[in-house]
Design a protein around this motif. Structure first.
Motif, PDB file in Angstrom:
ATOM      1  N   ARG A   1      -1.117  -0.698  10.395  1.00 22.86           N
ATOM      2  CA  ARG A   1       0.330  -0.709   9.690  1.00 22.86           C
ATOM      3  C   ARG A   1      -0.339  -0.087   8.251  1.00 22.86           C
ATOM      4  O   ARG A   1       0.509   0.596   7.549  1.00 22.86           O
ATOM      5  CB  ARG A   1       0.700  -2.109   9.456  1.00 22.86           C
ATOM      6  N   GLY A   2      -1.410  -0.626   7.434  1.00 22.46           N
ATOM      7  CA  GLY A   2      -1.858  -0.046   6.461  1.00 22.46           C
ATOM      8  C   GLY A   2      -1.915   1.645   6.352  1.00 22.46           C
ATOM      9  O   GLY A   2      -1.409   2.226   5.463  1.00 22.46           O
ATOM     10  N   MET A   3      -2.775   1.868   7.354  1.00 22.85           N
ATOM     11  CA  MET A   3      -2.934   3.491   7.415  1.00 22.85           C
ATOM     12  C   MET A   3      -1.676   4.256   7.561  1.00 22.85           C
ATOM     13  O   MET A   3      -1.291   5.319   7.078  1.00 22.85           O
ATOM     14  CB  MET A   3      -3.881   3.724   8.568  1.00 22.85           C
ATOM     15  N   ALA A   4      -0.850   3.757   8.389  1.00 21.51           N
ATOM     16  CA  ALA A   4       0.396   4.521   8.762  1.00 21.51           C
ATOM     17  C   ALA A   4       1.460   4.361   7.603  1.00 21.51           C
ATOM     18  O   ALA A   4       2.141   5.366   7.342  1.00 21.51           O
ATOM     19  CB  ALA A   4       1.380   3.739   9.785  1.00 21.51           C
ATOM     20  N   ALA A   5       1.295   3.403   6.810  1.00 19.05           N
ATOM     21  CA  ALA A   5       2.153   3.400   5.517  1.00 19.05           C
ATOM     22  C   ALA A   5       1.639   4.420   4.353  1.00 19.05           C
ATOM     23  O   ALA A   5       2.448   4.838   3.403  1.00 19.05           O
ATOM     24  CB  ALA A   5       2.331   2.088   4.985  1.00 19.05           C
ATOM     25  N   ALA A   6       0.328   4.611   4.464  1.00 25.04           N
ATOM     26  CA  ALA A   6      -0.206   5.340   3.402  1.00 25.04           C
ATOM     27  C   ALA A   6      -0.246   6.733   3.677  1.00 25.04           C
ATOM     28  O   ALA A   6      -0.280   7.910   2.768  1.00 25.04           O
ATOM     29  CB  ALA A   6      -1.840   5.051   3.219  1.00 25.04           C
ATOM     30  N   LEU A   7      -0.117   7.145   5.018  1.00 21.96           N
ATOM     31  CA  LEU A   7      -0.467   8.482   5.416  1.00 21.96           C
ATOM     32  C   LEU A   7       0.442   9.490   5.075  1.00 21.96           C
ATOM     33  O   LEU A   7       0.252  10.786   4.506  1.00 21.96           O
ATOM     34  CB  LEU A   7      -0.577   8.493   6.977  1.00 21.96           C
ATOM     35  N   PRO A   8       1.755   9.396   5.010  1.00 20.74           N
ATOM     36  CA  PRO A   8       2.906  10.216   4.388  1.00 20.74           C
ATOM     37  C   PRO A   8       2.526  10.609   2.994  1.00 20.74           C
ATOM     38  O   PRO A   8       3.102  11.681   2.506  1.00 20.74           O
ATOM     39  CB  PRO A   8       3.977   9.406   4.507  1.00 20.74           C
ATOM     40  N   HIS A   9       1.859   9.890   2.142  1.00 18.43           N
ATOM     41  CA  HIS A   9       1.571  10.240   0.653  1.00 18.43           C
ATOM     42  C   HIS A   9       0.211  10.795   0.657  1.00 18.43           C
ATOM     43  O   HIS A   9      -0.374  10.951  -0.540  1.00 18.43           O
ATOM     44  CB  HIS A   9       1.664   8.909  -0.057  1.00 18.43           C
ATOM     45  N   VAL A  10      -0.460  11.294   1.483  1.00 18.43           N
ATOM     46  CA  VAL A  10      -1.707  11.739   1.597  1.00 18.43           C
ATOM     47  C   VAL A  10      -1.709  13.164   2.001  1.00 18.43           C
ATOM     48  O   VAL A  10      -1.013  13.674   2.714  1.00 18.43           O
ATOM     49  CB  VAL A  10      -2.612  11.117   2.579  1.00 18.43           C
ATOM     50  N   ASP A  11      -2.205  14.073   1.144  1.00 11.88           N
ATOM     51  CA  ASP A  11      -2.353  15.772   1.427  1.00 11.88           C
ATOM     52  C   ASP A  11      -3.406  15.900   2.345  1.00 11.88           C
ATOM     53  O   ASP A  11      -3.052  16.983   2.832  1.00 11.88           O
ATOM     54  CB  ASP A  11      -2.717  16.140  -0.175  1.00 11.88           C
TER      55      ASP A  11
ATOM     56  N   LEU B   1       0.838  -1.383  -0.276  1.00 12.11           N
ATOM     57  CA  LEU B   1       0.009  -0.159   0.026  1.00 12.11           C
ATOM     58  C   LEU B   1       0.788   1.052  -0.081  1.00 12.11           C
ATOM     59  O   LEU B   1       0.521   2.314  -0.623  1.00 12.11           O
ATOM     60  CB  LEU B   1      -0.885  -0.181   1.223  1.00 12.11           C
ATOM     61  N   GLY B   2       1.934   1.244   0.679  1.00 10.01           N
ATOM     62  CA  GLY B   2       2.829   2.447   0.742  1.00 10.01           C
ATOM     63  C   GLY B   2       3.496   2.766  -0.614  1.00 10.01           C
ATOM     64  O   GLY B   2       3.374   3.779  -0.868  1.00 10.01           O
ATOM     65  N   THR B   3       3.856   1.921  -1.272  1.00  8.97           N
ATOM     66  CA  THR B   3       4.373   1.965  -2.761  1.00  8.97           C
ATOM     67  C   THR B   3       3.474   2.519  -3.682  1.00  8.97           C
ATOM     68  O   THR B   3       3.716   3.454  -4.491  1.00  8.97           O
ATOM     69  CB  THR B   3       5.213   0.757  -3.032  1.00  8.97           C
ATOM     70  N   ALA B   4       2.038   2.175  -3.499  1.00 13.06           N
ATOM     71  CA  ALA B   4       1.308   2.178  -4.518  1.00 13.06           C
ATOM     72  C   ALA B   4       0.597   3.628  -4.185  1.00 13.06           C
ATOM     73  O   ALA B   4       0.692   4.360  -4.958  1.00 13.06           O
ATOM     74  CB  ALA B   4       0.250   1.285  -4.318  1.00 13.06           C
ATOM     75  N   MET B   5       0.838   3.964  -2.994  1.00 17.11           N
ATOM     76  CA  MET B   5       0.047   5.317  -2.530  1.00 17.11           C
ATOM     77  C   MET B   5       1.141   6.525  -3.018  1.00 17.11           C
ATOM     78  O   MET B   5       0.831   7.430  -3.477  1.00 17.11           O
ATOM     79  CB  MET B   5      -0.136   5.454  -1.372  1.00 17.11           C
ATOM     80  N   ALA B   6       2.560   6.088  -2.966  1.00 15.42           N
ATOM     81  CA  ALA B   6       3.618   7.006  -3.346  1.00 15.42           C
ATOM     82  C   ALA B   6       3.334   7.216  -4.687  1.00 15.42           C
ATOM     83  O   ALA B   6       3.921   8.415  -5.198  1.00 15.42           O
ATOM     84  CB  ALA B   6       4.737   6.502  -2.963  1.00 15.42           C
ATOM     85  N   GLU B   7       3.189   6.242  -5.547  1.00 13.75           N
ATOM     86  CA  GLU B   7       3.137   6.212  -6.908  1.00 13.75           C
ATOM     87  C   GLU B   7       2.104   7.212  -7.279  1.00 13.75           C
ATOM     88  O   GLU B   7       1.786   8.037  -8.336  1.00 13.75           O
ATOM     89  CB  GLU B   7       2.967   4.954  -7.538  1.00 13.75           C
ATOM     90  N   LEU B   8       0.828   7.077  -6.693  1.00 12.40           N
ATOM     91  CA  LEU B   8      -0.364   7.747  -6.908  1.00 12.40           C
ATOM     92  C   LEU B   8      -0.421   9.127  -6.764  1.00 12.40           C
ATOM     93  O   LEU B   8      -0.795  10.010  -7.385  1.00 12.40           O
ATOM     94  CB  LEU B   8      -1.469   6.880  -6.124  1.00 12.40           C
TER      95      LEU B   8
END
Length: 390
Positions: free
Chosen positions: A356-366, A325-332
């Motif tokens: 874990r999923g939310m923590a990995a995605a949050l740095p790539h969320v505006d 999820l973190g890698t995909a959100m970074a690309e998105l």
């Protein structure tokens, strides 16, 4: 003091309560440490209006029900009530005597519609009562979670969702278009118009690059815990699509499903029924990382992602590895104009994004917002309208 108020009889003379009284009493409670907002103040004012003739006992209990909703707040509220309305009197078994509140011309009941009145309303006041602007169920409905609404509340919430009309930001297009004026010469238009005048150009047509509204993409988690919130956001997507906006809608469960064409039906209920038949992983598990990666791989160069406003709606409870999820959100995030994440769990003040999923995605969320009620949808619309900081 609570026991005394519970056993005492109402006062013979009604307590004169105006809007100013409610505001001043709420301000005193805030100074004593209670979190009192405008909604509670207007709710108290509305409750007193419905009660009509208000004695001290009714005033105390109406205020405590509306303004003190936790047991530990009761002593603070009782002390503030006694301070605001005066010390106890020996003539009424320890009940605090009401404090006289000076009235101005603007506060008098005869001049201000909606002021709680000690006089019964006559037949001539019925039409005025219907048009009177008083706090209603709308504010309560806006703050109620979609998961706790009954059928009638969901119907009224759907009507409010249809009224949400954010003005999406615009971007410069990629192709020049004919225009009445512009910095570029329209050579094709010039040659075409010259054929009618034997090759003599009579005017110089112009072209310019127009501005287009950015597309909006909704990615909605349809796992078992997200059902009520997913339905509400689907209604929002249907309203935006039929208002003429460029909208793409996907569901994310075990896999990614594009449902934009299903939402094009004129009836939102018919569209939801078709989506229910089309989405085979509704109320299933969540492979959010796989779904987002599929979105980037299939639509990364499409207007659904590139330069779009992407709204993710999920509680972050993902069965994928957090790295996926973190890698995909970074690309998105690199391809989209702005990424918003609605998490219904964030509606609880105690919530922390520790999954874990939310923590990995949050740095790539505006923008990270709750998505559990209509107030959070209004905040989402405001975030969509807001320009991105340079």
């Amino acid at each position: 003091m609570s026991a005394e108020l519970e056993s005492a009889e109402p006062l013979a003379d009604p307590v004169e309560v105006t809007g100013r009284t409610c505001v001043e009493f709420a301000a005193l409670l805030r100074r004593r440490g209670l979190a009192i907002g405008p909604e509670q103040t207007t709710a108290l004012y509305s409750a007193l209006h419905l009660l009509g003739r208000v004695g001290l006992r009714e005033l105390y209990w109406a205020g405590r029900v509306v303004l003190a909703n936790q047991r530990e707040q009761y002593p603070i509220y009782t002390a503030a009530f006694a301070e605001f309305f005066g010390p106890p009197s020996q003539d009424d078994d320890g009940l605090p005597a009401p404090r006289a509140v000076p009235l101005t011309a603007q506060d008098r009941e005869s001049d201000v519609p909606g002021t709680p009145s000690a006089q019964p309303a006559g037949p001539e006041d019925e039409q005025a009562d219907e048009a009177r602007i008083v706090p209603s169920d709308i504010q309560v409905l806006k703050t109620k979670s979609f998961a706790h609404m009954d059928a009638d509340e969901r119907r009224r919430a759907a009507a409010l969702i249809r009224d949400l009309r954010p003005e999406l930001p615009r971007r410069r297009g990629r192709r020049r278009r004919p225009a009445p004026s512009g910095p570029h010469l329209d050579v094709r238009g010039l040659l075409r118009s010259s054929l009618r005048t034997d090759g003599e150009p009579m005017r110089l047509p112009r072209r310019r690059v127009p501005f287009r509204e950015r597309p909006l993409t909704l990615v909605i988690d349809v796992s078992g815990s997200m059902g009520p919130y997913a339905l509400a956001l689907l209604r929002f997507g249907h309203a935006m699509l039929h208002a003429g906006h460029r909208v793409e809608v996907f569901t994310a469960g075990v896999h990614l499903t594009r449902i934009t064409e299903s939402l094009r039906r004129a009836s939102v209920d018919a569209a939801l029924r078709r989506i229910g038949r089309e989405v085979d992983d509704w109320d299933g598990g969540t492979l959010l990382g796989t779904s987002v990666r599929d979105l980037v791989d299939r639509f990364g160069r499409h207007a659904a992602v590139r330069g779009a406003l992407v709204v993710m709606c999920s509680d972050g409870l993902d069965r994928d590895a957090p790295e996926t999820l973190g890698t995909a959100m970074a690309e998105l995030s690199r391809r989209a104009h702005r990424v918003l994440w609605l998490n219904p769990l964030k509606g609880d003040p105690r919530y922390r994004p520790l999954q874990r999923g939310m923590a990995a995605a949050l740095p790539h969320v505006d923008v990270f917002l709750p998505g559990h009620n209509l107030v959070s949808f209004e905040a989402m619309c405001a975030a969509l309208t807001r320009r991105r900081a340079a």
